[in-house]
Design an enzyme around this catalytic site. Structure first.
Site, PDB file in Angstrom:
ATOM      1  N   GLN A 184       0.808  -1.218   0.000  1.00  0.00           N
ATOM      2  CA  GLN A 184       0.000   0.000   0.000  1.00  0.00           C
ATOM      3  C   GLN A 184       0.842   1.269   0.000  1.00  0.00           C
ATOM      4  O   GLN A 184       0.302   2.376   0.005  1.00  0.00           O
ATOM      5  CB  GLN A 184      -0.936   0.004   1.211  1.00  0.00           C
ATOM      6  CG  GLN A 184      -1.978  -1.102   1.182  1.00  0.00           C
ATOM      7  CD  GLN A 184      -2.886  -1.090   2.406  1.00  0.00           C
ATOM      8  OE1 GLN A 184      -2.821  -0.197   3.258  1.00  0.00           O
ATOM      9  NE2 GLN A 184      -3.745  -2.084   2.511  1.00  0.00           N
ATOM     10  N   HIS A 200      -1.425   1.014   5.524  1.00  0.00           N
ATOM     11  CA  HIS A 200      -2.068   2.094   6.282  1.00  0.00           C
ATOM     12  C   HIS A 200      -1.149   3.300   6.496  1.00  0.00           C
ATOM     13  O   HIS A 200      -0.771   3.630   7.614  1.00  0.00           O
ATOM     14  CB  HIS A 200      -2.581   1.567   7.622  1.00  0.00           C
ATOM     15  CG  HIS A 200      -3.725   0.615   7.493  1.00  0.00           C
ATOM     16  ND1 HIS A 200      -4.535   0.287   8.558  1.00  0.00           N
ATOM     17  CD2 HIS A 200      -4.219  -0.083   6.437  1.00  0.00           C
ATOM     18  CE1 HIS A 200      -5.465  -0.574   8.148  1.00  0.00           C
ATOM     19  NE2 HIS A 200      -5.281  -0.802   6.860  1.00  0.00           N
ATOM     20  N   GLU A 254     -15.653   5.632   8.471  1.00  0.00           N
ATOM     21  CA  GLU A 254     -16.156   6.758   9.253  1.00  0.00           C
ATOM     22  C   GLU A 254     -15.962   8.091   8.552  1.00  0.00           C
ATOM     23  O   GLU A 254     -14.886   8.372   8.004  1.00  0.00           O
ATOM     24  CB  GLU A 254     -15.428   6.848  10.601  1.00  0.00           C
ATOM     25  CG  GLU A 254     -15.762   5.752  11.576  1.00  0.00           C
ATOM     26  CD  GLU A 254     -15.144   5.992  12.940  1.00  0.00           C
ATOM     27  OE1 GLU A 254     -15.253   5.095  13.793  1.00  0.00           O
ATOM     28  OE2 GLU A 254     -14.555   7.075  13.169  1.00  0.00           O
ATOM     29  N   TYR A 293     -10.909   9.954  18.571  1.00  0.00           N
ATOM     30  CA  TYR A 293     -11.966   9.364  17.742  1.00  0.00           C
ATOM     31  C   TYR A 293     -12.036   7.834  17.859  1.00  0.00           C
ATOM     32  O   TYR A 293     -12.708   7.196  17.063  1.00  0.00           O
ATOM     33  CB  TYR A 293     -11.826   9.872  16.301  1.00  0.00           C
ATOM     34  CG  TYR A 293     -12.240  11.325  16.269  1.00  0.00           C
ATOM     35  CD1 TYR A 293     -13.540  11.685  15.995  1.00  0.00           C
ATOM     36  CD2 TYR A 293     -11.347  12.318  16.661  1.00  0.00           C
ATOM     37  CE1 TYR A 293     -13.951  13.014  16.064  1.00  0.00           C
ATOM     38  CE2 TYR A 293     -11.742  13.643  16.737  1.00  0.00           C
ATOM     39  CZ  TYR A 293     -13.043  13.979  16.434  1.00  0.00           C
ATOM     40  OH  TYR A 293     -13.454  15.290  16.524  1.00  0.00           O
ATOM     41  N   TYR A 349     -11.497  -8.611  10.088  1.00  0.00           N
ATOM     42  CA  TYR A 349     -11.732  -9.318   8.831  1.00  0.00           C
ATOM     43  C   TYR A 349     -12.075 -10.789   9.066  1.00  0.00           C
ATOM     44  O   TYR A 349     -12.688 -11.436   8.224  1.00  0.00           O
ATOM     45  CB  TYR A 349     -10.523  -9.174   7.902  1.00  0.00           C
ATOM     46  CG  TYR A 349     -10.302  -7.750   7.464  1.00  0.00           C
ATOM     47  CD1 TYR A 349     -11.244  -7.083   6.690  1.00  0.00           C
ATOM     48  CD2 TYR A 349      -9.159  -7.056   7.842  1.00  0.00           C
ATOM     49  CE1 TYR A 349     -11.050  -5.769   6.295  1.00  0.00           C
ATOM     50  CE2 TYR A 349      -8.952  -5.747   7.451  1.00  0.00           C
ATOM     51  CZ  TYR A 349      -9.905  -5.107   6.678  1.00  0.00           C
ATOM     52  OH  TYR A 349      -9.706  -3.790   6.296  1.00  0.00           O
TER      53      TYR A 349
END
Length: 378
Positions: A91, A156, A249, A259, A270
């Protein structure tokens, strides 16, 4: 073509969870809209971010590490030279790109990327430099901010860049995914799973954590993987982040607020198991404005402020990768009043921008990715 809008019929992954307030998820479905779309450029390899230049050309990043200049007629430049080393595994890669209002005078650009660190570790970083007059290279490139700590993960990274209109630059980050890293989304001595605010020239901290021991660049924390961010009509920051299985979100992060992730979420692992204690509300944490289960897998987003779609004024446009659509939210009094998904099956929409003429521009995150121009009609 106008598609049927039946996305709320899918059952949630997180069974038995209850929203904190009416309209927090599965808002009323808005009618679809007839649209035309034109492929401006194709053959892009996993494009990720874009920024329109004053003359109408587009800077576009490709995740493998290339920055391109695309003309209004679709001509794709050779890779722009001068970027620092980028880790493009999994990623990682070259992520967002941004310019400020004075680009015509300064030609300064900013970009975020996965930066290689010692021992094979990586972290999100932000760099700036000057785009040469011929657009062929970035001159005087320098890294102004680095996520800490680096981690042995290739997932991420976040990361969107948003100028706040008050002299600061917001940077969104991910919590690096793996279990021993993601807990640091709750650790304010790190910048994993955070929104940070920095000086765009020096990278100096401009956050407002208001918490003892917090790094001074932190704006908010407890985020999972923030890959969309924009300013609202009132100048406030809005963000969107990937949940696990369920729990994407939409937030309006305020300085010094938590948060929740990974202690609080509207998703599940998952594997189908609960995340942590499986709770969706906790004292000291903020609720999302809106969440999705099943997920849309959000990309970039923008509030619509152009002239081409008058009925969309003030609506939030979001790239949906899992949704394979342009997701539109109608808001009222800071809450979501309705949702539509346009151009269903157009591909993994990674980024959304509003062109200077009011057209909606999309990037599809594919091996043969496209820059697409969306206009009314169809």
């Amino acid at each position: 073509m106008v598609w049927s809008q039946d996305f709320n019929a899918a059952p949630p992954n997180a069974q038995g969870q209850t929203a904190a307030f009416d309209g927090q998820t599965r808002a009323p479905v808005l009618p679809d809209t007839a649209l035309q779309h034109q492929i401006v450029a194709s053959g892009l390899e996993h494009p990720w971010g874009m920024a329109e230049l004053p003359e109408g050309n587009w800077l576009v990043t490709e995740r493998p590490g290339r920055l391109r200049l695309i003309s209004a007629d679709g001509n794709i430049s050779a890779p722009i030279e001068g970027l620092p080393e980028i880790d493009n595994r999994d990623q990682g890669g070259l992520l967002d790109v941004a310019i400020s209002d004075d680009f015509a005078e300064t030609r300064q650009i900013w970009w975020s990327f996965a930066q290689p660190r010692d021992g094979g570790k990586t972290g999100t970083a932000v760099a700036t430099g000057t785009l040469s007059a011929d657009g062929a290279q970035v001159e005087s490139a320098r890294v102004i901010w680095q996520q800490t700590p680096a981690w042995n993960s290739t997932k991420h990274y976040g990361s969107r860049l948003v100028f706040d209109g008050k002299g600061g630059l917001f940077v969104t980050t991910g919590e690096r995914s793996v279990n021993d890293a993601r807990v640091h989304a709750q650790n304010v001595a790190t910048t994993l799973g955070k929104v940070v605010r920095i000086d765009p020239q020096s990278g100096a901290p401009m956050g407002q954590p208001g918490v003892e021991g917090a790094l001074p660049e932190i704006w908010s924390w407890g985020h999972r993987n923030l890959q969309g961010a924009t300013l609202g009509p009132d100048g406030a920051l809005w963000t969107i982040e990937h949940g696990p299985m369920g729990g994407d979100e939409l937030n309006r992060p305020e300085a010094g607020r938590n948060y929740g992730w990974p202690r609080v979420t509207y998703g599940v692992e998952y594997s189908g198991q609960q995340v942590g204690e499986g709770i969706t509300q906790m004292d000291g944490t903020e609720q999302p404005v809106y969440f999705w289960d099943p997920v849309i897998a959000p990309g970039g987003m923008r509030f619509y402020d152009g002239d081409m779609f008058p009925d969309w004024q003030g609506d939030l446009l979001i790239g949906g990768m899992q949704a394979a659509a342009l997701v539109r939210l109608e808001l009222a009094d800071g809450r979501v009043a309705g949702e539509a998904r346009h151009l269903q099956d157009i591909g993994r929409v990674r980024d959304v921008e509003i062109a200077s003429d009011g057209a909606v521009m999309l990037l599809t995150d594919e091996e043969d990715g496209q820059l697409i121009r969306v206009t009314p009609g169809g």
